[in-house]
Design an enzyme around this catalytic site. Structure first.
Site, short mmCIF file in Angstrom:
data_model
loop_
_atom_site.label_atom_id
_atom_site.label_comp_id
_atom_site.label_asym_id
_atom_site.label_seq_id
_atom_site.Cartn_x
_atom_site.Cartn_y
_atom_site.Cartn_z
N ASP A 172 0.76 -1.21 0.20
CA ASP A 172 0.05 -0.04 0.08
C ASP A 172 0.86 1.34 -0.04
OD1 ASP A 172 -2.13 -1.66 0.19
OD2 ASP A 172 -2.51 -1.27 2.12
N GLU A 218 -14.01 -4.64 -1.87
CA GLU A 218 -13.82 -4.30 -0.52
C GLU A 218 -15.18 -4.82 0.33
OE1 GLU A 218 -12.69 -0.25 -0.14
OE2 GLU A 218 -10.84 -0.69 -1.37
#
Lengths: 214, 283
Positions: free
Chosen positions: B11, B130
């Site tokens: 990330d 998600e």
């Protein structure tokens, strides 16, 4: 190095990583759609990701189908990668039937669906390559490989040449044992991505360049 | 044969590798290029870069990091975060990515998946989902790192994503992400059995057993790992990194070797564990 390397650009697929692998080995490859540039090359690479029929349409519209045949007939080294291998065959099952370059007689078929959801399509994974018969990899770009080596594959379709003579490597996915590399005279191709298979994969490019030095 | 992929997920915020919990509360861990190189050299099957603030600010700014990574690491690289159009996809691929991952834009305009998979090939287009589990047990899809609800039930959305032509799905359990409590097995299994394209499990591993579990019980085709391997790398590099990082480095400077529920483990150790448990993966 003065060798001229052309990566054939037909507006599909990822050419960057093939160019990186060439540069790593000291070859400054040109990305080109120009048939004349291709014919002047010392080495030609046909990469590709995407749809078979769109690729053939694009190759045709750039005048590259004729140029690829001419180039191959000249005896100079030619390498196909992924879709670049499949395009060498006679035809593909994709969208009914689409004609290919017909350099390796045979067809391109889709992996069957797996009802157990284990062998998904596309196949996206590192898988093993095997030598169809002892000694077949000698004096080819795969001479640096051992049977069972892992290479990176991304594909939904696979090539099935009519003649086993042209099958340079085999791989198994689910119930399908298929052709993962071909060689016919000066034409070499891999279904896997050597440029995405670590430095061991890049060594395959190195062998291909070295073995075809003028 | 089937060989389950272990994907190193990084990330990224600005120039830094970050890691949060539930996709929030980001800590700076170091330079993504250093981590990528280490994972490439230690058996990662793929690299996955996610620009974690891109869709929030409607930008994607990873191009330089993508190029420098693709030049040196000869394994597949997937890039996600802030990709909204065919032009964005083309630019990320041109910078050196092999695949792109879309979430927010895919939900806002599902036709983008169809158009992109026709143009660049299905295997180039990864869709991220998600998921957050609701009190009634249903899973709903969220966007913008779990901040915004979409009203889409995840299993129906996964099937639609497949029909639109995506080549892979990354299923993130926002509930588990960064916690080290293990992947959401139920969620992963339902998605993996609902579609015929590969499914990458993401969110929650704190030790090797969580990874073998989500493959054998959750039927994941691939797993994304982050904290467990990042902390392992940090544990080895700690002193070296303190001199080179900008941003919130108090976490690094604290020098702690304990990371909550997360037991740092290297990619090699994960692969050894899988093979010992009769799960195929590239050694």
């Amino acid at each position: 190095m003065n060798s001229k390397v052309v990566i054939i650009d037909y507006q599909l697929g990822n050419l960057f990583s093939v160019k990186q692998a060439c540069e790593y080995l000291g070859y400054d490859a040109i990305i080109s759609s120009n048939p004349e540039e291709l014919l002047a090359a010392d080495y030609a690479i046909l990469p590709g990701v995407g749809a078979f029929n769109d690729s053939m349409k694009n190759l045709e519209s750039f005048g590259l189908v004729k140029a690829i045949h001419q180039y191959i007939n000249s005896g100079k080294p030619f390498m196909g990668v992924c879709l670049g291998l499949q395009l060498l065959l006679t035809e593909s099952e994709e969208f009914g039937s689409t004609k290919g370059l017909n350099i390796i007689p045979g067809i391109v078929k889709k992996f069957p669906p797996d009802i157990n959801h284990e062998f998904k399509v596309p196949q996206i994974q590192w898988n093993q390559i095997f030598e169809p018969s002892d000694g077949k990899w000698q004096n080819t770009a795969l001479c640096v490989c051992k049977p069972g080596d892992y290479m990176y594959f991304v594909h939904s379709f696979y090539a099935q040449p009519d003649s086993e003579d042209y099958v340079l490597a085999k791989t198994t996915y689910g119930g399908t044992s298929y052709c993962s590399s071909v060689q016919r005279a000066n034409v070499f191709a891999t279904q896997f991505h050597p440029e995405k298979s670590g430095l061991h994969g890049v060594e395959i490019y190195k062998q291909w360049f070295d073995q075809n030095k003028k | 044969m089937k060989f389950n992929r272990i994907i190193a997920r990084l990330d990224i915020k600005g120039p830094n590798l970050v890691k949060g919990i539930h996709l929030e509360g980001l800590r700076v861990l170091g330079k993504p290029e250093d981590f990528a190189k280490y994972y490439y050299e230690n058996g990662a099957d793929e690299l996955f870069y996610q620009d974690v603030v891109a869709s929030l600010y409607e930008r994607n700014s990873l191009h330089e990091i993508i190029s420098s990574t693709a030049k040196k690491n000869f394994i597949p690289l997937t890039v996600g975060g802030g990709i909204r159009s065919i032009q964005d996809i083309r630019e990320v691929l041109r910078a050196g990515a092999d695949k792109v991952c879309i979430n927010t834009a895919a939900i806002k305009s599902p036709q983008l998946i169809k158009e992109a998979s026709l143009k660049f090939g299905s295997s180039t287009i990864v869709v991220a989902i998600e998921a957050i589990k609701q009190l009634d047990g249903k899973y709903f899809a969220f966007v913008d790192n779990g901040r915004e609800e979409t009203g889409r039930e995840v299993f129906a959305w996964a099937k639609e994503v497949e029909e639109l032509g995506a080549g892979e799905i990354v299923i993130t359990s926002v509930d588990r992400e960064g916690t080290g409590t293990g992947y959401d097995i139920e969620l992963t299994k339902k998605i993996a059995m609902a579609v015929n394209i590969p499914v990458i499990a993401h969110g929650g591993p704190g030790k090797s057993e969580h990874i073998s579990e989500v493959i054998s019980d959750g039927h994941a085709d691939a797993v994304a790992v982050a904290s467990v391997i990042h902390y392992d790398f940090i544990a080895q590099q700690l002193s070296d990194m303190q001199n080179r990082t900008e941003g919130n480095i108090s976490f690094l400077n604290s020098g702690r070797k304990q990371f909550g529920k997360i037991e740092p483990v290297s990619l090699r150790q994960i692969k050894q564990h899988l093979i010992q448990n009769h799960i195929n993966t590239r050694p």
